[in-house]
Motif scaffolding. Sequence first.
Motif, PDB file in Angstrom:
ATOM      1  N   PRO A  79      19.727   8.610-158.978  1.00 33.11           N
ATOM      2  CA  PRO A  79      19.081   8.660-157.658  1.00 33.11           C
ATOM      3  C   PRO A  79      17.608   8.236-157.737  1.00 33.11           C
ATOM      4  O   PRO A  79      16.876   8.636-158.649  1.00 33.11           O
ATOM      5  N   TYR A  80      17.187   7.438-156.763  1.00 27.76           N
ATOM      6  CA  TYR A  80      15.788   7.030-156.709  1.00 27.76           C
ATOM      7  C   TYR A  80      14.885   8.248-156.530  1.00 27.76           C
ATOM      8  O   TYR A  80      13.807   8.335-157.124  1.00 27.76           O
ATOM      9  N   GLU A  81      15.321   9.201-155.727  1.00 33.44           N
ATOM     10  CA  GLU A  81      14.496  10.390-155.466  1.00 33.44           C
ATOM     11  C   GLU A  81      14.193  11.150-156.756  1.00 33.44           C
ATOM     12  O   GLU A  81      13.113  11.704-156.919  1.00 33.44           O
ATOM     13  N   LEU A  82      15.152  11.160-157.700  1.00 31.78           N
ATOM     14  CA  LEU A  82      14.918  11.819-158.976  1.00 31.78           C
ATOM     15  C   LEU A  82      13.883  11.047-159.794  1.00 31.78           C
ATOM     16  O   LEU A  82      12.944  11.647-160.343  1.00 31.78           O
ATOM     17  N   MET A  83      14.043   9.714-159.856  1.00 29.86           N
ATOM     18  CA  MET A  83      13.078   8.921-160.632  1.00 29.86           C
ATOM     19  C   MET A  83      11.686   9.003-160.022  1.00 29.86           C
ATOM     20  O   MET A  83      10.686   9.143-160.733  1.00 29.86           O
ATOM     21  N   ALA A  84      11.600   8.924-158.696  1.00 28.11           N
ATOM     22  CA  ALA A  84      10.290   8.995-158.040  1.00 28.11           C
ATOM     23  C   ALA A  84       9.658  10.364-158.251  1.00 28.11           C
ATOM     24  O   ALA A  84       8.437  10.481-158.458  1.00 28.11           O
ATOM     25  N   GLY A  85      10.465  11.432-158.202  1.00 22.98           N
ATOM     26  CA  GLY A  85       9.931  12.776-158.436  1.00 22.98           C
ATOM     27  C   GLY A  85       9.410  12.936-159.854  1.00 22.98           C
ATOM     28  O   GLY A  85       8.369  13.574-160.087  1.00 22.98           O
ATOM     29  N   LEU A  86      10.112  12.347-160.833  1.00 20.35           N
ATOM     30  CA  LEU A  86       9.647  12.414-162.219  1.00 20.35           C
ATOM     31  C   LEU A  86       8.352  11.633-162.409  1.00 20.35           C
ATOM     32  O   LEU A  86       7.496  12.019-163.215  1.00 20.35           O
ATOM     33  N   VAL A  87       8.190  10.528-161.661  1.00 20.90           N
ATOM     34  CA  VAL A  87       6.930   9.785-161.714  1.00 20.90           C
ATOM     35  C   VAL A  87       5.789  10.672-161.229  1.00 20.90           C
ATOM     36  O   VAL A  87       4.703  10.716-161.837  1.00 20.90           O
ATOM     37  N   ARG A  88       6.021  11.404-160.151  1.00 15.76           N
ATOM     38  CA  ARG A  88       4.970  12.297-159.625  1.00 15.76           C
ATOM     39  C   ARG A  88       4.660  13.414-160.616  1.00 15.76           C
ATOM     40  O   ARG A  88       3.487  13.764-160.842  1.00 15.76           O
ATOM     41  N   LEU A  89       5.712  14.009-161.203  1.00 16.90           N
ATOM     42  CA  LEU A  89       5.494  15.131-162.117  1.00 16.90           C
ATOM     43  C   LEU A  89       4.776  14.701-163.400  1.00 16.90           C
ATOM     44  O   LEU A  89       3.938  15.433-163.931  1.00 16.90           O
ATOM     45  N   SER A  90       5.123  13.501-163.885  1.00 16.19           N
ATOM     46  CA  SER A  90       4.578  13.069-165.177  1.00 16.19           C
ATOM     47  C   SER A  90       3.265  12.323-165.042  1.00 16.19           C
ATOM     48  O   SER A  90       2.499  12.239-166.007  1.00 16.19           O
ATOM     49  N   GLY A  91       3.032  11.734-163.868  1.00 16.42           N
ATOM     50  CA  GLY A  91       1.831  10.918-163.698  1.00 16.42           C
ATOM     51  C   GLY A  91       1.900   9.588-164.427  1.00 16.42           C
ATOM     52  O   GLY A  91       0.865   8.938-164.632  1.00 16.42           O
ATOM     53  N   CYS A  92       3.089   9.163-164.816  1.00 14.76           N
ATOM     54  CA  CYS A  92       3.238   7.905-165.565  1.00 14.76           C
ATOM     55  C   CYS A  92       3.154   6.706-164.611  1.00 14.76           C
ATOM     56  O   CYS A  92       3.294   6.861-163.400  1.00 14.76           O
ATOM     57  N   PRO A  93       2.931   5.506-165.142  1.00 18.79           N
ATOM     58  CA  PRO A  93       2.954   4.313-164.293  1.00 18.79           C
ATOM     59  C   PRO A  93       4.325   4.159-163.641  1.00 18.79           C
ATOM     60  O   PRO A  93       5.345   4.487-164.226  1.00 18.79           O
ATOM     61  N   VAL A  94       4.325   3.672-162.415  1.00 18.74           N
ATOM     62  CA  VAL A  94       5.591   3.524-161.704  1.00 18.74           C
ATOM     63  C   VAL A  94       6.435   2.450-162.389  1.00 18.74           C
ATOM     64  O   VAL A  94       5.943   1.375-162.718  1.00 18.74           O
ATOM     65  N   PRO A  95       7.707   2.718-162.648  1.00 19.46           N
ATOM     66  CA  PRO A  95       8.565   1.695-163.259  1.00 19.46           C
ATOM     67  C   PRO A  95       8.800   0.540-162.280  1.00 19.46           C
ATOM     68  O   PRO A  95       8.843   0.730-161.065  1.00 19.46           O
ATOM     69  N   THR A  96       8.966  -0.629-162.814  1.00 19.97           N
ATOM     70  CA  THR A  96       9.268  -1.793-161.968  1.00 19.97           C
ATOM     71  C   THR A  96      10.572  -2.432-162.416  1.00 19.97           C
ATOM     72  O   THR A  96      10.740  -3.648-162.357  1.00 19.97           O
ATOM     73  N   THR A  97      11.492  -1.609-162.861  1.00 25.43           N
ATOM     74  CA  THR A  97      12.800  -2.107-163.299  1.00 25.43           C
ATOM     75  C   THR A  97      13.682  -2.406-162.097  1.00 25.43           C
ATOM     76  O   THR A  97      13.384  -2.027-160.957  1.00 25.43           O
ATOM     77  N   ASP A  98      14.801  -3.061-162.366  1.00 25.56           N
ATOM     78  CA  ASP A  98      15.728  -3.431-161.306  1.00 25.56           C
ATOM     79  C   ASP A  98      16.230  -2.199-160.562  1.00 25.56           C
ATOM     80  O   ASP A  98      16.268  -2.176-159.324  1.00 25.56           O
ATOM     81  N   ALA A  99      16.632  -1.176-161.301  1.00 20.80           N
ATOM     82  CA  ALA A  99      17.181   0.020-160.668  1.00 20.80           C
ATOM     83  C   ALA A  99      16.135   0.723-159.804  1.00 20.80           C
ATOM     84  O   ALA A  99      16.434   1.177-158.687  1.00 20.80           O
ATOM     85  N   TYR A 100      14.903   0.804-160.296  1.00 19.26           N
ATOM     86  CA  TYR A 100      13.874   1.513-159.544  1.00 19.26           C
ATOM     87  C   TYR A 100      13.491   0.744-158.280  1.00 19.26           C
ATOM     88  O   TYR A 100      13.356   1.327-157.192  1.00 19.26           O
ATOM     89  N   VAL A 101      13.328  -0.565-158.408  1.00 16.31           N
ATOM     90  CA  VAL A 101      12.915  -1.356-157.247  1.00 16.31           C
ATOM     91  C   VAL A 101      13.998  -1.342-156.180  1.00 16.31           C
ATOM     92  O   VAL A 101      13.706  -1.195-154.983  1.00 16.31           O
ATOM     93  N   ARG A 102      15.246  -1.469-156.570  1.00 16.69           N
ATOM     94  CA  ARG A 102      16.332  -1.416-155.594  1.00 16.69           C
ATOM     95  C   ARG A 102      16.425  -0.034-154.947  1.00 16.69           C
ATOM     96  O   ARG A 102      16.684   0.072-153.739  1.00 16.69           O
ATOM     97  N   GLY A 103      16.239   0.988-155.759  1.00 21.62           N
ATOM     98  CA  GLY A 103      16.227   2.337-155.195  1.00 21.62           C
ATOM     99  C   GLY A 103      15.090   2.528-154.208  1.00 21.62           C
ATOM    100  O   GLY A 103      15.253   3.159-153.149  1.00 21.62           O
ATOM    101  N   TRP A 104      13.934   1.985-154.533  1.00 22.39           N
ATOM    102  CA  TRP A 104      12.780   2.071-153.629  1.00 22.39           C
ATOM    103  C   TRP A 104      13.063   1.344-152.316  1.00 22.39           C
ATOM    104  O   TRP A 104      12.754   1.855-151.231  1.00 22.39           O
TER     105      TRP A 104
END
Length: 885
Positions: free
Chosen positions: A120-145
């Motif tokens: 789920p995109y919501e899970l990946m986006a939530g982990l980005v917020r929790l970790s403070g890491c750079p936003v991924p720009t992979t195929d799965a993340y961009v399509r989810g976004w």
Amino acid sequence: MSSLMDAVRAGRTAEVVGLLDELTDAERRPLFAELKALRKELRAAPWDADSRRAYPPLYVAGVACQTGAAAVAAWIAAADMRWSRTSPALLLRILGDRDPKWLADVTQRLAQRPVGSGVPYELMAGLVRLSGCPVPTTDAYVRGWLGHIGATWRREDTVLGRLRQDPYLPQLVAALFETDDIGGLLGWLAGDGPNSWFGALTQLAAEGALDRGAMVDACVSRLLRGGSAADHRAFLHLLKDLSLTADEQRERTADWLALASDGVSSVASHAQSVLGALALEGELTTCKLAEMSDAVLFRPEKKLVRAQLVLLGKVLARDAFAAQELLPVVAQAFRHEDSDVQERALKLVERHLKKVKGTEVPAELALAAEELIPGLQARAAHTLGNVPRTEPPVTYEEILPPAPQPARLTPAPVSATEVAEEVGAAMESEPGVAGFERALDGLVRHAYQDRDALLEALAPVLARRWWNEPENGYRTETRFGRTDFAVSDADDGLDLLLATLRGRVHLGTLHAFVQHGSTARECVHSPLARAFEARLWEVAHRMQTDPLPFLLSTPTWSTGLLEPDELVDRLDEYRRLGARVAAADFAQALLRVRREDRAAAAQAARRAAALGTREGSRLARWLTHQGPGLPADRRRTAGERILLECGELPELQEDFPVEFRPLGRPVSVYRERWHCYHWSDDIRQHWLALLPERRELVALRMLRDLSSVAVDDDRGAAGCLPQLAESGGAAGEAVHLCLAYGLGARHPEDRLAAVDALLTLAARGQLDAARLGADLGQLVRRGAVKPLRLAESARTAAATGANATIWGMLRHTLPVLLAELATNDSGASARGLGDLLAVAAECAERSGARGELPHLAQTAQRRGSSRLVSQARRLRSALALDVAA
């Protein structure tokens, strides 16, 4: 902890989360072994309520009880865990107390998973917020976004509003242009209205939230890179919405030139319009315009070529000094395949020729005029002077591809292992007649020689068959001779024999079919299907009761034809072994044996009679019969279709088994046409191999199927046409009607198969071009065949060098259509006729055809310059040219 595992098995997710909250990481880790064992247990368990209930808490517990980032990411993305339907918010709560670096690692691993993993995109986006890491720009993340922004907003939200709130907007928008096959999703989500992605991105660029120049560069770069049609549509749409200024367009002149030369049609058209505007404003040099024109005029899209000629005409009208550089470029269109384009280019040269008098350009243009069609060459000679020829005209010679030669079947495999390999290969991919017959004969021979060894070798093949599953079985119950299994294609036939060898078919079922025949509902194909099926059921029955040493009916050639001497040798071997001949197998052998070679048939008949057996005498009588006959037929119409009916053929009913006699019975257009279960396109080649010297009988029963590729836009039925053309016997009315429908098929692969068949018949001297042309004229007139499709097929065939053959066909098609046009002057009557006339004119020019064509002069005398009229005039001129010219 037994309480945790009990809660997991019971599906109490909330309780499991509470229990996990009370444990430390060190206490959780030992529990994972039990969770892993439960997962393995659930994989093997039936998909029932108990397993569905256990998956959500198992999913959560597995995430909580592992400490490795790779292991957690693998657990989350596992295929068997997708059904847990656990909310991303709950997983984020479970993972929320982990180290940010560890969370960043999990985030990147999940984002790198394929889109099909369903993270789920919501899970990946939530982990980005929790970790403070750079936003991924992979195929799965961009399509989810994209899906999150464009498909899940509240009614009062908009794409533009959501994008404004996104803290990672610049990075993710930049990633859009680097993601493959994203255009379809970009255009589909939120549509194309004011709330579209295109409008939102354009507005954000205007507001400064996004770098407009970078977006323009990214759009152009993406179009230059190429990709899917959806990507081209999407990024071209965005580029147009960004409304480039004149300066921005001028700065990218090199890019527009590249796109006009090599871009897909829609992109090239846009680049052409941009360059055209620059050229008319004086912002594009004559040299650059010539470079652009040199590339565009070679493109196959007539719309682009015509637009380029219009642009060149406007520039030449404004700038007389450009003529010396641009007119030779215009002459490049003299070699275009469309005669209308050639004529436009010649008109342009004629209009501006005076501007280059006294230079070397007229001589250069005269040399290029050699590429014009003959009718325009005479006109060019009048304008430019004598058009030189590098060599004298030569007599036309028709070029036809060599007729395909049938392949001789190789002997049956000598070992059971080889038989198993061939059978396995045949069931994995369509093996054709030769592959099927070899596999069939191999099974029969080795079942006779050593059944146990054959079964052992076949074990890997049997393990993959659906009927060999222990819980399924091959349940064929006998009741009044009926079975729940029909042999509708070659794969079914091999399955029947394999299941019989494996003991999965009741002997009573086999006996019922051999005694009573098929009970399937009748349709026009039933006689072919019953004969094909009868041999296979008989072979299966004999495998259980009295195995055959080999098949009498295995063909000598890939077309299904059997040499008479070879059949006599097999009967002699049966006599020596004391083997009992199988009725259906012998009947099929008789239908396959070659009789057209009367001398060879007579010699084999004498040998057969000398055997002193009943089958030898029957073969001798069959071989000395007067040869394959055809029943009387008549035409019937059914809606747009033209179909055929035929009468009775007694010789196929006398002394043949019951299941073969329908082959000689009458064929009716309106009877036995419903409830057909013969959906396989591949079975038709095996039907043709039933009667390899009587293709007309098979074509009669396949005619409605072939008509569907043109009338109903079906796909695939015309794939048998090359085999029909390679088969034996007379190519009569049914064969030519089948071919006519194939030439008008909706799908290119069907039309290509029809072209192959046409060229094969022509190369074998069996094509009746007059009959085929007349049939096509009637089918086009009735609306069954569309002229544009027929023109495409004719053009493809002519391109191989068969110009005289295609002209011989079209000279009988066109009078029907031109006469219809004269009496019914509607757009529907004329639509596509111009293209058909263009092909006919080109064939006539190349082959040197001369003479009158009925109703052509009336069409050519019409006012105007439409394609229909111009091509009619071209054809009239070609047919009237002096042979010595």
